[in-house]
Scaffold this motif. Sequence first.
Motif, PDB file in Angstrom:
ATOM      1  N   THR A   1      22.695 -80.968  -8.519  1.00  0.00           N
ATOM      2  CA  THR A   1      23.717 -79.987  -8.155  1.00  0.00           C
ATOM      3  C   THR A   1      24.463 -79.510  -9.398  1.00  0.00           C
ATOM      4  OG1 THR A   1      25.442 -81.639  -7.719  1.00  0.00           O
ATOM      5  CG2 THR A   1      24.020 -81.033  -5.890  1.00  0.00           C
ATOM      6  N   ASP A   2      24.623 -80.394 -10.388  1.00  0.00           N
ATOM      7  CA  ASP A   2      25.222 -79.973 -11.656  1.00  0.00           C
ATOM      8  C   ASP A   2      24.373 -78.885 -12.304  1.00  0.00           C
ATOM      9  OD1 ASP A   2      27.157 -81.845 -11.285  1.00  0.00           O
ATOM     10  OD2 ASP A   2      26.428 -83.234 -12.804  1.00  0.00           O
ATOM     11  N   CYS A   3      23.065 -79.135 -12.345  1.00  0.00           N
ATOM     12  CA  CYS A   3      22.160 -78.159 -12.954  1.00  0.00           C
ATOM     13  C   CYS A   3      22.245 -76.824 -12.216  1.00  0.00           C
ATOM     14  CB  CYS A   3      20.722 -78.678 -12.917  1.00  0.00           C
ATOM     15  SG  CYS A   3      20.442 -80.170 -13.891  1.00  0.00           S
ATOM     16  N   ALA A   4      22.213 -76.894 -10.884  1.00  0.00           N
ATOM     17  CA  ALA A   4      22.315 -75.662 -10.096  1.00  0.00           C
ATOM     18  C   ALA A   4      23.649 -74.976 -10.338  1.00  0.00           C
ATOM     19  CB  ALA A   4      22.140 -75.980  -8.610  1.00  0.00           C
ATOM     20  N   ALA A   5      24.720 -75.788 -10.369  1.00  0.00           N
ATOM     21  CA  ALA A   5      26.063 -75.227 -10.580  1.00  0.00           C
ATOM     22  C   ALA A   5      26.155 -74.525 -11.931  1.00  0.00           C
ATOM     23  CB  ALA A   5      27.109 -76.332 -10.489  1.00  0.00           C
ATOM     24  N   LEU A   6      25.649 -75.181 -12.960  1.00  0.00           N
ATOM     25  CA  LEU A   6      25.727 -74.605 -14.305  1.00  0.00           C
ATOM     26  C   LEU A   6      24.865 -73.352 -14.415  1.00  0.00           C
ATOM     27  CD1 LEU A   6      25.595 -77.951 -16.307  1.00  0.00           C
ATOM     28  CD2 LEU A   6      27.515 -76.351 -16.287  1.00  0.00           C
ATOM     29  N   ALA A   7      23.668 -73.396 -13.829  1.00  0.00           N
ATOM     30  CA  ALA A   7      22.780 -72.229 -13.890  1.00  0.00           C
ATOM     31  C   ALA A   7      23.389 -71.044 -13.142  1.00  0.00           C
ATOM     32  CB  ALA A   7      21.414 -72.585 -13.307  1.00  0.00           C
ATOM     33  N   ILE A   8      23.922 -71.307 -11.958  1.00  0.00           N
ATOM     34  CA  ILE A   8      24.541 -70.230 -11.169  1.00  0.00           C
ATOM     35  C   ILE A   8      25.791 -69.709 -11.872  1.00  0.00           C
ATOM     36  CG2 ILE A   8      25.703 -69.701  -8.989  1.00  0.00           C
ATOM     37  CD1 ILE A   8      23.821 -71.780  -7.702  1.00  0.00           C
ATOM     38  N   ALA A   9      26.563 -70.626 -12.454  1.00  0.00           N
ATOM     39  CA  ALA A   9      27.784 -70.227 -13.155  1.00  0.00           C
ATOM     40  C   ALA A   9      27.460 -69.322 -14.342  1.00  0.00           C
ATOM     41  CB  ALA A   9      28.548 -71.454 -13.619  1.00  0.00           C
ATOM     42  N   LEU A  10      26.416 -69.671 -15.079  1.00  0.00           N
ATOM     43  CA  LEU A  10      26.014 -68.847 -16.228  1.00  0.00           C
ATOM     44  C   LEU A  10      25.556 -67.466 -15.763  1.00  0.00           C
ATOM     45  CD1 LEU A  10      24.109 -71.515 -18.339  1.00  0.00           C
ATOM     46  CD2 LEU A  10      26.122 -70.228 -19.081  1.00  0.00           C
ATOM     47  N   ALA A  11      24.772 -67.439 -14.690  1.00  0.00           N
ATOM     48  CA  ALA A  11      24.322 -66.144 -14.157  1.00  0.00           C
ATOM     49  C   ALA A  11      25.512 -65.320 -13.679  1.00  0.00           C
ATOM     50  CB  ALA A  11      23.337 -66.368 -13.012  1.00  0.00           C
ATOM     51  N   ALA A  12      26.470 -65.981 -13.012  1.00  0.00           N
ATOM     52  CA  ALA A  12      27.649 -65.271 -12.510  1.00  0.00           C
ATOM     53  C   ALA A  12      28.483 -64.714 -13.653  1.00  0.00           C
ATOM     54  CB  ALA A  12      28.493 -66.217 -11.660  1.00  0.00           C
ATOM     55  N   MET A  13      28.591 -65.478 -14.748  1.00  0.00           N
ATOM     56  CA  MET A  13      29.347 -64.991 -15.909  1.00  0.00           C
ATOM     57  C   MET A  13      28.719 -63.722 -16.475  1.00  0.00           C
ATOM     58  SD  MET A  13      30.419 -68.365 -18.102  1.00  0.00           S
ATOM     59  CE  MET A  13      31.847 -69.340 -17.626  1.00  0.00           C
ATOM     60  N   GLN A  14      27.407 -63.707 -16.540  1.00  0.00           N
ATOM     61  CA  GLN A  14      26.727 -62.530 -17.080  1.00  0.00           C
ATOM     62  C   GLN A  14      26.869 -61.330 -16.143  1.00  0.00           C
ATOM     63  OE1 GLN A  14      22.742 -63.919 -17.795  1.00  0.00           O
ATOM     64  NE2 GLN A  14      23.341 -65.187 -19.536  1.00  0.00           N
ATOM     65  N   ILE A  15      26.753 -61.574 -14.836  1.00  0.00           N
ATOM     66  CA  ILE A  15      26.923 -60.484 -13.861  1.00  0.00           C
ATOM     67  C   ILE A  15      28.351 -59.958 -13.893  1.00  0.00           C
ATOM     68  CG2 ILE A  15      26.926 -59.936 -11.395  1.00  0.00           C
ATOM     69  CD1 ILE A  15      24.614 -61.929 -11.093  1.00  0.00           C
ATOM     70  N   ALA A  16      29.333 -60.898 -14.041  1.00  0.00           N
ATOM     71  CA  ALA A  16      30.748 -60.503 -14.023  1.00  0.00           C
ATOM     72  C   ALA A  16      31.107 -59.590 -15.195  1.00  0.00           C
ATOM     73  CB  ALA A  16      31.632 -61.744 -14.040  1.00  0.00           C
TER      74      ALA A  16
END
Length: 312
Positions: free
Chosen positions: A52-67
């Motif tokens: 879940t950490d890996c998923a959280a970090l990957a999603i967070a990075l993608a969200a930062m780029q989209i934001a």
Amino acid sequence: MASGHHHHHASSNERAMKVALLLTTAFMLIELVGGVLTQSLALISDAAHMFTDCAALAIALAAMQIARRPADKKRTFGYHRFEILAAAFNALLLFAVALYILYEAYKRLSVPPDIHSMGMLAIAAAGLIINLISMRLLGHGKDKSLNVKAAYLEVWSDLLGSLAVIVGALIIAMTGWQWVDSVVAVLIGLWVLPRTWVLLKSSLNILLEGAPENIDVDAVQAALLSVPGVQSIHDLHIWALTSGKVSLTVHIVSDPTIDAEADILPRARKALAMQFGISHVTIQCEQTPCEQADQLEHFPEMTGASSDLHRD
């Protein structure tokens, strides 16, 4: 300068999350294989939380780029909400994993498998080191971004999980009590659930455009009413697009003898910025409350009605 400062924090957060993602993913695979080989549910539980950490970090990075995408005609506020959606998704993912581990531990308590405690101990100790490194990387940005805070909390829960696994492995090695492994897994799940609920509640509050938790709405009302020339206020709305991006709109009924543009608006904006850190504001000054103006338009014989909030 403020914009540059914000971009500096965003880029440093992103770098930290990339390194943490690489470390966590590598060790998650090691821990999962180790958990299967040693038959340790506690290790598998910790590996699941690391997933879940890996998923959280990957999603967070993608969200930062989209934001970072600029606002357009369809998304006039931009794409900042993707970070909050990512935080909410990560919280739901943590809930699911914690509940699964609790269920699996319940089944194992009746027939505990033979645990290889020394292998369990070595892998958990390595996991502890990885979690400490990741927490240090994410610690600087956790108070500035709900997305980073979500990842930090998951790594924090994993660190405690690693400590619990180490203690459990030592107890099993000294006593032979195989059931301790399942108890440790349950404790990890129970530790994660309430903190996950806090994260989910904060994310949902932003998604539902609730007032930010650190903003006292009554204090904002009082500050606006204390501005000279403000007779009353109504239609006050305070919300956040994402962490640290608070917006406010309000209608102010002003004294007709005071220049609203030159005197009232600058003072109201300064009060909101200085006292509450809210700089993205839309203030409409009027001499008649909206409801009263509508009534007078349709029923000229009416003399008026009181507005929502008045100066004492």
